[in-house]
Write a protein that holds these residues in place. Structure first.
Motif, mmCIF file in Angstrom:
data_model
loop_
_atom_site.group_PDB
_atom_site.id
_atom_site.type_symbol
_atom_site.label_atom_id
_atom_site.label_comp_id
_atom_site.label_asym_id
_atom_site.label_seq_id
_atom_site.Cartn_x
_atom_site.Cartn_y
_atom_site.Cartn_z
ATOM 1 N N VAL A 101 -16.020 7.561 -1.426
ATOM 2 C CA VAL A 101 -15.252 8.293 -2.435
ATOM 3 C C VAL A 101 -16.113 8.565 -3.656
ATOM 4 O O VAL A 101 -16.117 9.677 -4.210
ATOM 5 N N LEU A 102 -16.888 7.570 -4.060
ATOM 6 C CA LEU A 102 -17.704 7.761 -5.255
ATOM 7 C C LEU A 102 -18.764 8.828 -5.017
ATOM 8 O O LEU A 102 -19.019 9.668 -5.883
ATOM 9 N N ARG A 119 -10.544 12.849 -12.777
ATOM 10 C CA ARG A 119 -10.987 14.242 -12.661
ATOM 11 C C ARG A 119 -9.934 15.192 -13.189
ATOM 12 O O ARG A 119 -8.762 14.894 -13.215
ATOM 13 N N THR A 135 -13.614 -5.760 5.636
ATOM 14 C CA THR A 135 -13.910 -5.779 4.203
ATOM 15 C C THR A 135 -15.066 -4.835 3.899
ATOM 16 O O THR A 135 -15.043 -4.100 2.908
ATOM 17 N N THR A 136 -16.069 -4.852 4.773
ATOM 18 C CA THR A 136 -17.213 -3.962 4.570
ATOM 19 C C THR A 136 -16.790 -2.504 4.671
ATOM 20 O O THR A 136 -17.265 -1.653 3.905
ATOM 21 N N MET A 177 -14.550 -9.612 8.234
ATOM 22 C CA MET A 177 -15.694 -9.282 7.392
ATOM 23 C C MET A 177 -16.069 -7.817 7.583
ATOM 24 O O MET A 177 -16.362 -7.102 6.612
ATOM 25 N N ILE A 203 -13.867 -1.300 3.903
ATOM 26 C CA ILE A 203 -13.170 -0.951 2.665
ATOM 27 C C ILE A 203 -14.180 -0.636 1.571
ATOM 28 O O ILE A 203 -14.061 0.343 0.834
ATOM 29 N N PHE A 204 -15.230 -1.461 1.499
ATOM 30 C CA PHE A 204 -16.275 -1.222 0.500
ATOM 31 C C PHE A 204 -16.959 0.117 0.764
ATOM 32 O O PHE A 204 -17.223 0.884 -0.173
ATOM 33 N N VAL A 219 -11.305 3.714 -6.498
ATOM 34 C CA VAL A 219 -10.839 4.979 -5.923
ATOM 35 C C VAL A 219 -9.835 5.643 -6.857
ATOM 36 O O VAL A 219 -9.879 6.849 -7.094
ATOM 37 N N VAL A 277 -12.078 -1.900 -4.891
ATOM 38 C CA VAL A 277 -12.103 -0.609 -4.214
ATOM 39 C C VAL A 277 -10.890 0.226 -4.592
ATOM 40 O O VAL A 277 -11.013 1.410 -4.924
ATOM 41 N N VAL A 316 -4.345 -5.370 -3.393
ATOM 42 C CA VAL A 316 -3.650 -4.120 -3.676
ATOM 43 C C VAL A 316 -2.671 -4.311 -4.834
ATOM 44 O O VAL A 316 -2.591 -3.476 -5.746
ATOM 45 N N ILE A 347 0.386 2.328 -4.104
ATOM 46 C CA ILE A 347 -0.963 2.859 -4.224
ATOM 47 C C ILE A 347 -1.114 4.199 -3.520
ATOM 48 O O ILE A 347 -1.696 5.126 -4.081
ATOM 49 N N VAL A 402 -17.552 -8.562 -0.868
ATOM 50 C CA VAL A 402 -18.267 -8.555 0.405
ATOM 51 C C VAL A 402 -19.378 -9.596 0.373
ATOM 52 O O VAL A 402 -19.586 -10.347 1.343
ATOM 53 N N LEU A 456 -2.355 7.682 -5.075
ATOM 54 C CA LEU A 456 -3.567 8.383 -4.642
ATOM 55 C C LEU A 456 -3.238 9.797 -4.150
ATOM 56 O O LEU A 456 -3.997 10.740 -4.402
ATOM 57 N N THR A 492 -4.672 13.271 -5.656
ATOM 58 C CA THR A 492 -5.238 14.366 -4.877
ATOM 59 C C THR A 492 -4.553 15.689 -5.208
ATOM 60 O O THR A 492 -5.213 16.722 -5.355
ATOM 61 N N ALA A 537 -15.605 2.640 2.066
ATOM 62 C CA ALA A 537 -14.700 3.703 1.623
ATOM 63 C C ALA A 537 -14.910 3.996 0.153
ATOM 64 O O ALA A 537 -14.943 5.160 -0.268
ATOM 65 N N LEU A 538 -15.070 2.940 -0.643
ATOM 66 C CA LEU A 538 -15.320 3.142 -2.071
ATOM 67 C C LEU A 538 -16.609 3.925 -2.275
ATOM 68 O O LEU A 538 -16.653 4.888 -3.054
ATOM 69 N N ILE A 575 -16.697 12.371 -4.965
ATOM 70 C CA ILE A 575 -16.009 12.993 -6.094
ATOM 71 C C ILE A 575 -16.253 12.373 -7.454
ATOM 72 O O ILE A 575 -15.724 12.865 -8.430
ATOM 73 N N ALA A 576 -17.018 11.317 -7.565
ATOM 74 C CA ALA A 576 -17.079 10.710 -8.887
ATOM 75 C C ALA A 576 -18.176 11.280 -9.761
ATOM 76 O O ALA A 576 -18.121 11.171 -10.969
ATOM 77 N N TYR A 578 -17.888 -13.025 0.840
ATOM 78 C CA TYR A 578 -17.502 -13.246 2.240
ATOM 79 C C TYR A 578 -18.740 -13.547 3.083
ATOM 80 O O TYR A 578 -18.807 -14.560 3.799
ATOM 81 N N PHE A 610 -10.157 9.361 -8.617
ATOM 82 C CA PHE A 610 -9.212 10.468 -8.472
ATOM 83 C C PHE A 610 -8.591 10.848 -9.803
ATOM 84 O O PHE A 610 -8.500 12.025 -10.143
ATOM 85 N N VAL A 627 0.822 -1.205 0.000
ATOM 86 C CA VAL A 627 0.000 0.000 0.000
ATOM 87 C C VAL A 627 0.857 1.256 0.000
ATOM 88 O O VAL A 627 0.675 2.151 -0.811
#
Lengths: 211, 105, 141, 95
Positions: free
Chosen positions: A166-167, C136, A156-157, A153, A159-160, C129, C125, C41, A63, C76, A67, A71, A162-163, A170-171, C79, C133, A59
């Motif tokens: 973000v969407l 844009r 994981t949720t 679990m 993390i999802f 993400v 994810v 990742v 990544i 998810v 990221l 930004t 977070a997506l 800004i998406a 899982y 980013f 990470v």
């Protein structure tokens, strides 16, 4: 030898951290953060936390640099001058740091065989039972995926989520941009479409997020 | 036989360390970006190569040998490419190589 | 990065290695360091490298954003679905023992599926993400 | 023997850090970060042998791959100001 390695790496870590604080150029801050993450992973390796080091490796260096740069492409390269004096935050940080250092005095010595963690029932249970209960050689995997399956679990949720966050942020939808207004001498946030050059000031609202 | 392998890996690892340190000194002391890049490249090829060779001799024929070879392969591909991309970006970004003034000037 | 032949060739060679290495990290996680998160990742990093070298437009043709978003949700679901299956087989939620003829095999299957779920979610994810980013434009006028 | 290599790598990392702090151009910093990455790859491998834990080599492998992505991302960002740039963006529209 390992102590020398640890101390050297910690010193490099401190230098990198201070340099990140000192620089006002966010672009070099990103690069120094990359170095910081490299040193941190090397440190985790010498501390035998291989799975943590692996995550940091995957990470931190790749990544998160990407990221951060993504930004920076949106917000610009220079850090704004802070509006307040750094004195009060410095005092707060010093007091907190002193309290934390004081707290470490009560910690058991690093790596000692009779540390409390080796005595806990949970740890002993994992170490003794997991080879024939789970049968996976890497105990970290069996703890993460099986014993603490609910926990993972949840992660994981998260993390999802977070997506999704973000969407949502800004998406889609109209894209704001910061515009310098020379008359009012402050930054404004414009919500018009950046591709079309609409009339000046149209759709402009005062930006309060700066400073 | 084991002696020979040990001595050889000593030689390779010491040689690799030498190149790594020399390359780092070069990165610190060279006068401009492109010469520094040259010094950095020294670390990446000679230093990494010799160190990995030394470690490969120590690990013998095992899975670790394969991993070491893969690491070398990746470094062998990525670091010259990264150096090339860097030098190219620097040239396009108006960093000019330092030149020694020639006698005609 | 228009005429960067060297970079393009190197990326072309490296990307398959990165993807395979991610799978190695995933399935070797039972024996050494690594697991679903790290593998996800690294897998996403392969696509990020593709978009850096060849341009986001090409990467979006290879793997459109909706696929990344769907992956994020699918993992998810996978899982949580393992938990539902174990419940249907008469055990507690996420108790993998009942997934096979004996508890140890069941645990192996369970861990494999669950880690796969983590891999898929993290991959989706991270890539989602990144798309958000990188897609844009710069905001200053 | 691995102790010597570790010490050498740590010294080299320190020097790369000084270069990253000094600059002067952005490219010097990028080069220092890239070199720091190579050093870390080697350091993790060497420390693995020093501690008798060759499983660390997997970590070096990850770094060898990921560090490249970071460097390319920084260079691309510096050249174009965004990460999404495609070569068609430079060409004039064909009407």
């Amino acid at each position: 030898m390992e102590t020398v390695v640890d101390i050297t790496l910690l010193a490099l870590l401190a230098v990198a951290g201070l340099a990140i604080l000192r620089t006002r150029n966010l672009f070099s801050a990103v690069m120094l953060a990359g170095i910081y993450s490299l040193v941190a992973a090397a440190l985790f390796t010498t501390l035998d936390a291989v799975d943590v080091a692996f995550t940091e490796a995957a990470v931190g260096a790749g990544i998160s640099t990407v990221l951060f740069l993504g930004t920076l492409a949106l917000v610009g390269w220079e850090e704004k001058k802070p509006a307040h004096r750094p004195l009060l935050p410095l005092v707060v940080v010093l007091i907190t740091g002193a309290a934390l250092v004081y707290g470490t005095a009560d910690l058991p010595p690093f790596g000692a065989a009779d540390n409390p963690v080796h005595d806990s029932d949970v740890a002993r249970r994992y170490i003794e039972e997991s080879p024939h209960e789970i049968g996976v050689p890497n105990m970290v995997t069996s703890v993460l995926a099986s014993y603490r399956g609910y926990d993972t679990m949840g992660e994981t949720t998260v993390i999802f989520a977070a997506l999704v966050g973000v969407l949502l942020l800004i998406a889609r939808g109209p894209r704001p941009r910061r515009v310098w207004d020379p008359d009012r001498k402050e930054w404004l946030t414009r919500w018009d479409d950046p591709q079309s050059d609409g009339g000046d000031g149209a759709g402009t609202s005062q930006g309060g997020a700066h400073g | 036989m084991e002696m020979v392998v040990d001595v050889l890996s000593w030689v390779f690892i010491l040689g690799g360390t030498f190149f790594v340190v020399v390359g780092a000194i070069g990165v610190l002391r060279m006068p401009d970006l492109f010469t520094r890049l040259h010094a950095a490249g020294m670390t990446d090829t000679m230093g990494a190569g010799l160190l990995i060779l030394g470690m490969a001799l120590q690990s013998g024929i095992s899975l670790n040998l394969g991993r070491l070879l893969l690491i070398y392969l990746f470094l062998f591909v990525t670091s010259p490419v990264a150096s090339h991309a860097l030098a190219r970006a620097a040239l396009l970004g108006d960093v000019r190589p330092l030149r020694v003034a020639s006698k005609e000037d | 990065m228009d005429d960067q032949v060297i970079l393009r060739m190197a990326a072309k060679w490296l990307i398959p290695f990165i993807l395979i290495f991610a799978l190695y990290v995933q399935f070797h996680g039972d024996y050494g360091p690594g697991g679903g998160f790290q593998a996800g990742v690294i897998f996403a990093a392969g696509f990020v490298l593709h978009s850096l070298v060849f341009g986001l437009k090409d990467t979006l043709r290879v793997l459109p954003p909706w696929v990344a978003y769907a992956c994020g949700a699918l993992g998810v679901v996978l899982y949580a679905g393992v938990g539902v299956v174990t419940m249907a087989l008469g055990a507690e939620y996420l108790n993998y023992n009942v997934l096979s003829y004996d508890p140890e095999h069941g645990q192996h299957y369970g861990i494999l599926l669950v880690e796969l779920g983590v891999l898929i979610t993290v991959f989706g994810v991270m890539l989602g993400v990144y798309y958000a980013f990188a897609g844009r434009r710069r905001l200053d006028g | 023997m691995f102790a010597v290599a570790t010490a050498g790598l740590l010294v080299a990392m320190g020097m790369a850090m000084i270069r990253a702090l000094r600059g002067p151009t952005v490219y010097d910093r990028v080069m220092a970060v890239n070199m720091f990455g190579t050093k870390t790859v080697l350091l993790i491998a060497v420390v693995g042998f020093l501690m008798g834990r060759p499983a660390f080599l997997d970590l070096s492998l990850v770094y060898a791959l990921i560090n490249f992505i970071g460097t390319i991302a920084i260079l691309k960002f510096f050249e174009f100001g965004d990460l999404a740039h495609h070569r068609d963006d430079d060409r004039p529209e064909e009407a």
